[in-house]
Design a protein around this motif. Structure first.
Motif, PDB file in Angstrom:
ATOM      1  N   SER A  40      11.834   3.364  11.317  1.00 20.10           N
ATOM      2  CA  SER A  40      11.790   4.820  11.171  1.00 20.10           C
ATOM      3  C   SER A  40      10.686   5.250  10.194  1.00 20.10           C
ATOM      4  O   SER A  40      10.742   6.351   9.641  1.00 20.10           O
ATOM      5  N   CYS A  41       9.720   4.347   9.967  1.00 18.29           N
ATOM      6  CA  CYS A  41       8.661   4.656   8.980  1.00 18.29           C
ATOM      7  C   CYS A  41       7.277   4.675   9.629  1.00 18.29           C
ATOM      8  O   CYS A  41       6.990   3.869  10.512  1.00 18.29           O
ATOM      9  N   TRP A  42       6.427   5.574   9.131  1.00 23.76           N
ATOM     10  CA  TRP A  42       5.051   5.721   9.619  1.00 23.76           C
ATOM     11  C   TRP A  42       4.078   5.650   8.450  1.00 23.76           C
ATOM     12  O   TRP A  42       4.433   6.025   7.331  1.00 23.76           O
ATOM     13  N   VAL A  43       2.862   5.205   8.745  1.00 27.14           N
ATOM     14  CA  VAL A  43       1.820   5.269   7.727  1.00 27.14           C
ATOM     15  C   VAL A  43       0.581   5.950   8.295  1.00 27.14           C
ATOM     16  O   VAL A  43       0.369   5.974   9.510  1.00 27.14           O
ATOM     17  N   ALA A  44      -0.214   6.502   7.370  1.00 30.79           N
ATOM     18  CA  ALA A  44      -1.549   6.988   7.705  1.00 30.79           C
ATOM     19  C   ALA A  44      -2.502   5.960   7.121  1.00 30.79           C
ATOM     20  O   ALA A  44      -2.420   5.650   5.930  1.00 30.79           O
ATOM     21  N   GLU A  45      -3.377   5.433   7.972  1.00 34.51           N
ATOM     22  CA  GLU A  45      -4.291   4.384   7.523  1.00 34.51           C
ATOM     23  C   GLU A  45      -5.724   4.868   7.634  1.00 34.51           C
ATOM     24  O   GLU A  45      -6.104   5.474   8.637  1.00 34.51           O
ATOM     25  N   CYS A  46      -6.493   4.620   6.577  1.00 35.63           N
ATOM     26  CA  CYS A  46      -7.908   4.992   6.596  1.00 35.63           C
ATOM     27  C   CYS A  46      -8.703   3.799   6.086  1.00 35.63           C
ATOM     28  O   CYS A  46      -8.445   3.331   4.962  1.00 35.63           O
ATOM     29  N   ARG A  47      -9.621   3.299   6.886  1.00 29.52           N
ATOM     30  CA  ARG A  47     -10.429   2.119   6.519  1.00 29.52           C
ATOM     31  C   ARG A  47      -9.578   0.959   6.009  1.00 29.52           C
ATOM     32  O   ARG A  47      -9.845   0.371   4.969  1.00 29.52           O
TER      33      ARG A  47
ATOM     34  N   GLY B 119       0.818  -1.213   0.000  1.00 33.30           N
ATOM     35  CA  GLY B 119       0.000   0.000   0.000  1.00 33.30           C
ATOM     36  C   GLY B 119       0.850   1.261   0.000  1.00 33.30           C
ATOM     37  O   GLY B 119       0.546   2.246  -0.668  1.00 33.30           O
ATOM     38  N   LEU B 120       1.946   1.198   0.750  1.00 38.05           N
ATOM     39  CA  LEU B 120       2.856   2.351   0.808  1.00 38.05           C
ATOM     40  C   LEU B 120       3.475   2.608  -0.570  1.00 38.05           C
ATOM     41  O   LEU B 120       3.544   3.746  -1.040  1.00 38.05           O
ATOM     42  N   ARG B 121       3.863   1.527  -1.240  1.00 40.70           N
ATOM     43  CA  ARG B 121       4.472   1.670  -2.574  1.00 40.70           C
ATOM     44  C   ARG B 121       3.436   2.218  -3.572  1.00 40.70           C
ATOM     45  O   ARG B 121       3.750   3.022  -4.434  1.00 40.70           O
ATOM     46  N   ARG B 122       2.182   1.816  -3.398  1.00 37.17           N
ATOM     47  CA  ARG B 122       1.125   2.313  -4.293  1.00 37.17           C
ATOM     48  C   ARG B 122       0.977   3.834  -4.119  1.00 37.17           C
ATOM     49  O   ARG B 122       0.899   4.580  -5.093  1.00 37.17           O
ATOM     50  N   VAL B 123       0.962   4.283  -2.861  1.00 37.10           N
ATOM     51  CA  VAL B 123       0.876   5.739  -2.632  1.00 37.10           C
ATOM     52  C   VAL B 123       2.105   6.417  -3.253  1.00 37.10           C
ATOM     53  O   VAL B 123       1.996   7.467  -3.877  1.00 37.10           O
ATOM     54  N   CYS B 124       3.268   5.763  -3.128  1.00 35.70           N
ATOM     55  CA  CYS B 124       4.498   6.348  -3.656  1.00 35.70           C
ATOM     56  C   CYS B 124       4.409   6.587  -5.167  1.00 35.70           C
ATOM     57  O   CYS B 124       4.634   7.687  -5.645  1.00 35.70           O
ATOM     58  N   TYR B 125       4.004   5.551  -5.926  1.00 38.18           N
ATOM     59  CA  TYR B 125       4.021   5.767  -7.378  1.00 38.18           C
ATOM     60  C   TYR B 125       2.787   6.501  -7.892  1.00 38.18           C
ATOM     61  O   TYR B 125       2.793   7.006  -9.002  1.00 38.18           O
ATOM     62  N   SER B 126       1.735   6.584  -7.051  1.00 38.22           N
ATOM     63  CA  SER B 126       0.597   7.372  -7.540  1.00 38.22           C
ATOM     64  C   SER B 126       0.723   8.852  -7.171  1.00 38.22           C
ATOM     65  O   SER B 126      -0.095   9.669  -7.590  1.00 38.22           O
ATOM     66  N   THR B 127       1.762   9.216  -6.402  1.00 35.32           N
ATOM     67  CA  THR B 127       1.930  10.631  -6.000  1.00 35.32           C
ATOM     68  C   THR B 127       3.349  11.155  -6.304  1.00 35.32           C
ATOM     69  O   THR B 127       3.641  12.309  -6.016  1.00 35.32           O
ATOM     70  N   GLY B 128       4.203  10.295  -6.873  1.00 43.23           N
ATOM     71  CA  GLY B 128       5.644  10.590  -6.925  1.00 43.23           C
ATOM     72  C   GLY B 128       6.094  11.694  -7.866  1.00 43.23           C
ATOM     73  O   GLY B 128       7.249  12.117  -7.819  1.00 43.23           O
ATOM     74  N   PHE B 129       5.206  12.162  -8.739  1.00 41.90           N
ATOM     75  CA  PHE B 129       5.594  13.272  -9.617  1.00 41.90           C
ATOM     76  C   PHE B 129       4.862  14.523  -9.136  1.00 41.90           C
ATOM     77  O   PHE B 129       3.769  14.829  -9.567  1.00 41.90           O
ATOM     78  N   LEU B 130       5.473  15.200  -8.181  1.00 41.13           N
ATOM     79  CA  LEU B 130       4.905  16.429  -7.603  1.00 41.13           C
ATOM     80  C   LEU B 130       3.445  16.233  -7.164  1.00 41.13           C
ATOM     81  O   LEU B 130       2.583  17.078  -7.402  1.00 41.13           O
ATOM     82  N   GLY B 131       3.169  15.071  -6.575  1.00 35.33           N
ATOM     83  CA  GLY B 131       1.815  14.778  -6.105  1.00 35.33           C
ATOM     84  C   GLY B 131       0.970  14.034  -7.128  1.00 35.33           C
ATOM     85  O   GLY B 131      -0.140  13.608  -6.824  1.00 35.33           O
ATOM     86  N   ASN B 132       1.479  13.857  -8.348  1.00 29.63           N
ATOM     87  CA  ASN B 132       0.741  13.164  -9.416  1.00 29.63           C
ATOM     88  C   ASN B 132       1.419  11.825  -9.736  1.00 29.63           C
ATOM     89  O   ASN B 132       2.565  11.601  -9.326  1.00 29.63           O
ATOM     90  N   PRO B 133       0.743  10.953 -10.500  1.00 25.74           N
ATOM     91  CA  PRO B 133       1.340   9.636 -10.793  1.00 25.74           C
ATOM     92  C   PRO B 133       2.671   9.731 -11.541  1.00 25.74           C
ATOM     93  O   PRO B 133       2.836  10.565 -12.436  1.00 25.74           O
ATOM     94  N   VAL B 134       3.588   8.861 -11.177  1.00 25.57           N
ATOM     95  CA  VAL B 134       4.912   8.868 -11.831  1.00 25.57           C
ATOM     96  C   VAL B 134       4.817   8.407 -13.272  1.00 25.57           C
ATOM     97  O   VAL B 134       5.726   8.663 -14.067  1.00 25.57           O
ATOM     98  N   SER B 135       3.688   7.747 -13.637  1.00 24.94           N
ATOM     99  CA  SER B 135       3.534   7.308 -15.028  1.00 24.94           C
ATOM    100  C   SER B 135       3.542   8.500 -15.985  1.00 24.94           C
ATOM    101  O   SER B 135       3.686   8.337 -17.185  1.00 24.94           O
ATOM    102  N   THR B 136       3.401   9.721 -15.454  1.00 21.43           N
ATOM    103  CA  THR B 136       3.520  10.934 -16.267  1.00 21.43           C
ATOM    104  C   THR B 136       4.875  10.962 -16.996  1.00 21.43           C
ATOM    105  O   THR B 136       4.956  11.411 -18.126  1.00 21.43           O
ATOM    106  N   PHE B 137       5.922  10.488 -16.312  1.00 22.97           N
ATOM    107  CA  PHE B 137       7.242  10.562 -16.949  1.00 22.97           C
ATOM    108  C   PHE B 137       7.984   9.239 -17.019  1.00 22.97           C
ATOM    109  O   PHE B 137       9.020   9.151 -17.701  1.00 22.97           O
ATOM    110  N   LEU B 138       7.459   8.191 -16.341  1.00 25.60           N
ATOM    111  CA  LEU B 138       8.210   6.943 -16.242  1.00 25.60           C
ATOM    112  C   LEU B 138       7.294   5.751 -16.441  1.00 25.60           C
ATOM    113  O   LEU B 138       6.184   5.731 -15.920  1.00 25.60           O
TER     114      LEU B 138
ATOM    115  N   GLU C 164      -6.686   0.967   4.661  1.00 22.33           N
ATOM    116  CA  GLU C 164      -5.790   1.208   3.523  1.00 22.33           C
ATOM    117  C   GLU C 164      -4.735   2.248   3.864  1.00 22.33           C
ATOM    118  O   GLU C 164      -5.034   3.226   4.580  1.00 22.33           O
ATOM    119  N   VAL C 165      -3.538   2.073   3.317  1.00 23.75           N
ATOM    120  CA  VAL C 165      -2.503   3.096   3.492  1.00 23.75           C
ATOM    121  C   VAL C 165      -2.854   4.272   2.568  1.00 23.75           C
ATOM    122  O   VAL C 165      -3.010   4.096   1.363  1.00 23.75           O
TER     123      VAL C 165
END
Ligand SMILES: CC(C)(COP(=O)(O)OP(=O)(O)OC[C@H]1O[C@@H](n2cnc3c(N)ncnc32)[C@H](O)[C@@H]1OP(=O)(O)O)[C@@H](O)C(=O)NCCC(=O)NCCS
Length: 216
Positions: free
Chosen positions: A59-66, A19-38, A68-69
């Protein structure tokens, strides 16, 4: 999931990794999906998160809602440990074996990145002596501005203080993130620029390095 659902801030657990990795690649381009450039979400997630989730999960934290990360803050007590040859090799091999390295979209990015490197845009000062720790933070689109980022930062800074870490620094190219971190009491240590997204954005991006001292 609604903005009114309760969001819990807690320590990262092994089964949050996907879930953490999903948030990473869906926000990794200035808050937008990295698929924009990669083309290669998993490779991007490896580059950004692998050290933190696999070598320093404490040293890692998550925010969980229902269940899901929906956001994370991944940290390291010593930024110099993050760039490991083993991880770079693994990313390189994955890029070759999946043929991602040879995709036109990725070659375009790599070419622009190398030009930026040759122009000396990566020669910023090293702040890891005075501000040893580092962090990455991202909140899923639709849940930003709801105090989740501030709660994650508080949890991480409290932990670093308990661990006796002197300070923390990190880099961002996002103007909005820069405003957020000023509000969290971080000090601007350095401002540079990056031109490797000019071919998408038609403008240079700022590179901000922020820091915060936690103990003398
Ligand atoms: C930047 C980010 C982590 C901030 O987290 P967030 O949960 O949206 O921010 P919060 O709701 O916790 O904001 C906390 C405070 O900062 C302020 N703030 C947040 N974003 C801001 C912005 N763009 N400009 C000015 N202030 C901002 C809020 O108003 C709030 O102030 P208050 O305490 O007076 O109410 C999040 O928006 C995000 O992930 N953005 C997209 C990706 C990104 O830029 N990541 C950072 C890479 S380093």
């Amino acid at each position: 999931m609604t903005e009114n659902s309760p969001v819990v801030i807690r320590k990262f657990q092994k089964n949050d990794r996907e879930g953490l990795r999903r948030v990473c690649y869906s926000t990794g381009f200035l808050g937008n999906p990295v698929s924009t450039f990669l083309s290669g979400d998993e490779i991007f997630a490896d580059a950004i998160t692998l050290y933190f989730t696999d070598y320093e999960p404490g040293s890692c934290w998550v925010a969980e809602c229902r269940g899901e990360v929906v956001g994370y803050l991944i940290g390291a007590k010593d930024a110099r440990r993050v760039c490991r040859p083993g991880i770079l090799f693994r990313i390189f091999m994955k890029s070759v074996l999946s043929a991602a390295l040879f995709k036109p979209k990725n070659l375009l990015f790599i070419g622009n990145f190398l030009i930026s490197l040759l122009k000396g845009e990566f020669s910023e000062p090293d702040f890891s002596r005075e501000y040893p720790a580092t962090l990455h933070i991202n909140i899923q689109d639709g849940l930003r501005g709801a105090n989740i980022g501030a709660r994650l930062v508080d949890a991480y800074l409290g932990y670093l203080k308990e661990e006796g870490v002197r300070g923390v620094h990190f880099a961002t190219m996002s103007e909005r993130a820069s405003n957020f971190f000023s509000k969290q009491g971080f000090k601007l240590l350095y401002k540079g620029k990056r031109s490797y997204f000019n071919y998408i954005l038609h403008k240079e991006l700022p590179l901000y390095i922020y820091g915060k001292r936690l103990a003398e």
